[in-house]
Design an enzyme around this catalytic site. Structure first.
Site, PDB file in Angstrom:
ATOM      1  N   GLN A   8      19.316  59.439 -48.313  1.00  0.00           N
ATOM      2  CA  GLN A   8      18.638  59.168 -47.033  1.00  0.00           C
ATOM      3  C   GLN A   8      17.165  58.807 -47.197  1.00  0.00           C
ATOM      4  O   GLN A   8      16.540  58.304 -46.286  1.00  0.00           O
ATOM      5  CB  GLN A   8      18.707  60.402 -46.132  1.00  0.00           C
ATOM      6  CG  GLN A   8      20.085  60.721 -45.666  1.00  0.00           C
ATOM      7  CD  GLN A   8      20.208  62.185 -45.269  1.00  0.00           C
ATOM      8  OE1 GLN A   8      20.058  62.534 -44.119  1.00  0.00           O
ATOM      9  NE2 GLN A   8      20.478  63.050 -46.226  1.00  0.00           N
ATOM     10  N   ARG A   9      16.581  59.128 -48.336  1.00  0.00           N
ATOM     11  CA  ARG A   9      15.152  58.880 -48.516  1.00  0.00           C
ATOM     12  C   ARG A   9      14.847  57.474 -49.009  1.00  0.00           C
ATOM     13  O   ARG A   9      13.789  56.935 -48.730  1.00  0.00           O
ATOM     14  CB  ARG A   9      14.578  59.847 -49.554  1.00  0.00           C
ATOM     15  CG  ARG A   9      14.291  61.208 -49.031  1.00  0.00           C
ATOM     16  CD  ARG A   9      13.292  61.886 -49.962  1.00  0.00           C
ATOM     17  NE  ARG A   9      13.114  63.259 -49.586  1.00  0.00           N
ATOM     18  CZ  ARG A   9      12.350  63.665 -48.584  1.00  0.00           C
ATOM     19  NH1 ARG A   9      11.700  62.788 -47.861  1.00  0.00           N
ATOM     20  NH2 ARG A   9      12.254  64.940 -48.301  1.00  0.00           N
ATOM     21  N   ASP A  60      11.097  63.039 -41.360  1.00  0.00           N
ATOM     22  CA  ASP A  60      11.463  64.080 -40.384  1.00  0.00           C
ATOM     23  C   ASP A  60      11.008  63.820 -38.958  1.00  0.00           C
ATOM     24  O   ASP A  60      11.454  64.491 -38.032  1.00  0.00           O
ATOM     25  CB  ASP A  60      10.884  65.439 -40.811  1.00  0.00           C
ATOM     26  CG  ASP A  60      11.623  66.015 -42.003  1.00  0.00           C
ATOM     27  OD1 ASP A  60      12.762  65.596 -42.236  1.00  0.00           O
ATOM     28  OD2 ASP A  60      11.055  66.882 -42.684  1.00  0.00           O
ATOM     29  N   GLY A 120      16.676  67.555 -43.138  1.00  0.00           N
ATOM     30  CA  GLY A 120      15.963  68.168 -42.019  1.00  0.00           C
ATOM     31  C   GLY A 120      15.970  69.667 -42.181  1.00  0.00           C
ATOM     32  O   GLY A 120      16.901  70.341 -41.734  1.00  0.00           O
ATOM     33  N   ARG A 123      36.688  68.894 -44.514  1.00  0.00           N
ATOM     34  CA  ARG A 123      35.961  68.462 -45.710  1.00  0.00           C
ATOM     35  C   ARG A 123      34.473  68.390 -45.380  1.00  0.00           C
ATOM     36  O   ARG A 123      34.101  68.301 -44.217  1.00  0.00           O
ATOM     37  CB  ARG A 123      36.433  67.075 -46.151  1.00  0.00           C
ATOM     38  CG  ARG A 123      37.878  67.038 -46.601  1.00  0.00           C
ATOM     39  CD  ARG A 123      38.021  67.801 -47.911  1.00  0.00           C
ATOM     40  NE  ARG A 123      39.414  68.155 -48.133  1.00  0.00           N
ATOM     41  CZ  ARG A 123      40.273  67.435 -48.846  1.00  0.00           C
ATOM     42  NH1 ARG A 123      39.877  66.299 -49.369  1.00  0.00           N
ATOM     43  NH2 ARG A 123      41.513  67.850 -49.026  1.00  0.00           N
ATOM     44  N   GLY A 162       3.592  64.219 -44.621  1.00  0.00           N
ATOM     45  CA  GLY A 162       4.119  64.930 -43.453  1.00  0.00           C
ATOM     46  C   GLY A 162       3.250  66.117 -43.065  1.00  0.00           C
ATOM     47  O   GLY A 162       2.050  66.179 -43.396  1.00  0.00           O
ATOM     48  N   ARG A 168      33.760  58.256 -41.140  1.00  0.00           N
ATOM     49  CA  ARG A 168      34.631  58.307 -39.960  1.00  0.00           C
ATOM     50  C   ARG A 168      35.966  57.578 -40.215  1.00  0.00           C
ATOM     51  O   ARG A 168      37.017  58.015 -39.748  1.00  0.00           O
ATOM     52  CB  ARG A 168      33.953  57.727 -38.716  1.00  0.00           C
ATOM     53  CG  ARG A 168      34.827  57.919 -37.476  1.00  0.00           C
ATOM     54  CD  ARG A 168      34.162  57.488 -36.208  1.00  0.00           C
ATOM     55  NE  ARG A 168      33.290  58.484 -35.595  1.00  0.00           N
ATOM     56  CZ  ARG A 168      33.703  59.627 -35.048  1.00  0.00           C
ATOM     57  NH1 ARG A 168      34.964  59.971 -35.058  1.00  0.00           N
ATOM     58  NH2 ARG A 168      32.846  60.448 -34.494  1.00  0.00           N
ATOM     59  N   ALA A 224      29.255  61.228 -33.182  1.00  0.00           N
ATOM     60  CA  ALA A 224      29.790  62.492 -33.711  1.00  0.00           C
ATOM     61  C   ALA A 224      30.185  63.419 -32.563  1.00  0.00           C
ATOM     62  O   ALA A 224      29.715  63.256 -31.434  1.00  0.00           O
ATOM     63  CB  ALA A 224      28.741  63.161 -34.586  1.00  0.00           C
TER      64      ALA A 224
HETATM   65  P1  ATP Z   1       7.794  66.110 -45.893  1.00  0.00           P
HETATM   66  O1  ATP Z   1       7.809  66.007 -44.395  1.00  0.00           O
HETATM   67  O2  ATP Z   1       8.337  64.909 -46.546  1.00  0.00           O
HETATM   68  O3  ATP Z   1       8.363  67.402 -46.421  1.00  0.00           O
HETATM   69  P2  ATP Z   1       5.187  67.252 -46.190  1.00  0.00           P
HETATM   70  O4  ATP Z   1       3.846  66.645 -46.271  1.00  0.00           O
HETATM   71  O5  ATP Z   1       5.450  68.150 -45.024  1.00  0.00           O
HETATM   72  O6  ATP Z   1       6.235  66.088 -46.307  1.00  0.00           O
HETATM   73  P3  ATP Z   1       4.996  69.516 -47.992  1.00  0.00           P
HETATM   74  O7  ATP Z   1       5.726  69.803 -49.260  1.00  0.00           O
HETATM   75  O8  ATP Z   1       5.088  70.499 -46.902  1.00  0.00           O
HETATM   76  O9  ATP Z   1       5.472  68.061 -47.546  1.00  0.00           O
HETATM   77  O10 ATP Z   1       3.447  69.344 -48.330  1.00  0.00           O
HETATM   78  C1  ATP Z   1       3.001  68.461 -49.346  1.00  0.00           C
HETATM   79  C2  ATP Z   1       1.833  69.070 -50.086  1.00  0.00           C
HETATM   80  O11 ATP Z   1       0.759  69.295 -49.159  1.00  0.00           O
HETATM   81  C3  ATP Z   1       2.111  70.425 -50.706  1.00  0.00           C
HETATM   82  O12 ATP Z   1       2.713  70.347 -51.963  1.00  0.00           O
HETATM   83  C4  ATP Z   1       0.711  70.994 -50.815  1.00  0.00           C
HETATM   84  O13 ATP Z   1       0.027  70.461 -51.929  1.00  0.00           O
HETATM   85  C5  ATP Z   1       0.049  70.464 -49.545  1.00  0.00           C
HETATM   86  N1  ATP Z   1       0.131  71.478 -48.478  1.00  0.00           N
HETATM   87  C6  ATP Z   1       1.217  71.843 -47.758  1.00  0.00           C
HETATM   88  N2  ATP Z   1       0.917  72.821 -46.865  1.00  0.00           N
HETATM   89  C7  ATP Z   1      -0.395  73.085 -47.037  1.00  0.00           C
HETATM   90  C8  ATP Z   1      -1.321  73.999 -46.440  1.00  0.00           C
HETATM   91  N3  ATP Z   1      -0.934  74.839 -45.446  1.00  0.00           N
HETATM   92  N4  ATP Z   1      -2.588  74.012 -46.886  1.00  0.00           N
HETATM   93  C9  ATP Z   1      -2.980  73.173 -47.862  1.00  0.00           C
HETATM   94  N5  ATP Z   1      -2.175  72.288 -48.466  1.00  0.00           N
HETATM   95  C10 ATP Z   1      -0.904  72.238 -48.074  1.00  0.00           C
END
Ligand code: ATP
Length: 320
Positions: free
Chosen positions: A253-254, A129, A172, A245, A103, A156, A188
């Protein structure tokens, strides 16, 4: 010499990541390149945890949730020194390019080693996301929404039978994508997302008025980054006097078998990544926009606001 293509998954896992791995591995091999799996995301680089992959390594995984390469979050990779070290290790092992399935954060990491050290990378959008630019959808987002919808359909039944208000917290942290999709799909009554301010007083007023008119149940969907379901339930009970509740859907969800759309998206972008590598084009993120493969600079692919958020939110309200 044949190019050696490294593949890793990073950040949270999502259904369809395996289909992406399969596509990158098989297309790389078909193009005469080598494929190397990097275990546990960026952490696997520091651990030098690499596995050589052949056609059979990715057999029977297209329908499996999670990722066979495992995934992780790695603090060391966020530092300049860590990134430099990672590039040295990759070069030492003769890995010419890394395909990063992840991501927003994972893309930032990949872009950092491309910009600072010209280390070749390609990003594939692997996050539930759906918050990346250059692609209409991300790998895993279709399945995550579907899974949450199935759960809310069940909630529901109880909400209606027992005449209760239910707060359902979905994933999210920064993105209300899953929340708005699920709220619309589940019918919803309210949706609360991190991107927009929410008027609790209006909702409480409407619940009180609705009850007087004979409405018996409510489903309020909240994205985890917008508030805690438990707190919102307590506040509603206090303000309206009606039993409320809450359910936190959490990690269900993953996981699970990826829907067709996630597998197809993953397979298409995986193949397109290998096409870029074959042409020596790097520092890009691959997505699908309006059903066509779309390639953007990695630096431009991070942080998208879900385009239709206001339309979805107003539809939820209109249909209540
Ligand atoms: P998800 O959308 O599932 O959360 P994501 O890729 O956004 O996935 P993060 O935990 O934000 O998940 O990032 C994954 C890894 O990418 C981090 O653990 C880190 O190693 C690296 N990372 C995140 N942000 C940075 C950054 N700004 N610079 C360098 N590496 C980064």
């Amino acid at each position: 010499m044949a190019k050696k293509v490294g593949i890793l998954c990073s950040g949270g896992d999502g259904p369809g990541m395996n289909a992406a791995i399969r596509s990158v591995v098989r297309c790389s091999l078909a193009a005469g390149m080598e494929a190397v799996g990097i275990m546990r995301g960026y952490q696997g680089i520091f651990d030098e945890d690499f596995i050589s992959m052949n056609h059979r390594s990715v057999s029977g995984i297209i329908d499996r949730g999670g990722t066979i390469l495992k995934t992780a979050r790695c603090k060391e990779f966020t530092t300049d020194e860590g990134q430099k070290k990672a590039v040295e290790i990759l070069r030492k092992h003769g890995i010419d390019v890394v395909v990063v399935i992840g991501g927003d954060g994972s893309y930032r990491g990949a872009n950092a080693i491309w910009q600072k050290f010209q280390y070749p990378v390609i990003g594939l959008p692997g996050t539930i996301d759906n918050d990346l630019n250059g692609t209409d959808q991300t790998i895993g987002c279709y399945t995550a929404v579907h899974t949450a919808l199935e759960a809310i359909d069940k909630i529901r039944d109880t909400a209606h039978s027992m005449e209760r208000i239910f707060i359902v917290e979905v994933m999210g942290n920064k993105s209300g994508y899953i929340a708005v999709e699920v709220a619309l799909g589940a019918g919803a009554e309210e949706v609360i997302v991190p991107e927009r301010k929410f008027d609790y007083e209006r909702m409480n007023q409407e619940i009180r008025e609705g009850r007087q008119k004979g409405k018996v149940s409510w489903i309020v969907v909240v994205a985890e980054g917008a508030g805690k379901a438990a707190d919102i339930a307590t506040a509603i009970t206090t303000m309206t006097g009606f039993e409320t509740r809450y359910v936190v859907l959490g990690h269900v969800q993953r996981g699970g078998c990826p829907l067709g759309q996630d597998r197809i998206l993953a397979t298409r972008v995986g193949a397109a990544a290998v096409d870029l590598i074959a042409q020596g084009i790097y520092g890009k993120a691959v997505g699908v926009l309006q059903n066509k493969i779309n390639v953007v600079d990695l630096k431009d692919a991070t942080q998208k606001e879900f385009d239709h958020i206001d339309e979805y939110m107003s539809l939820v309200r209109r249909l209540t």
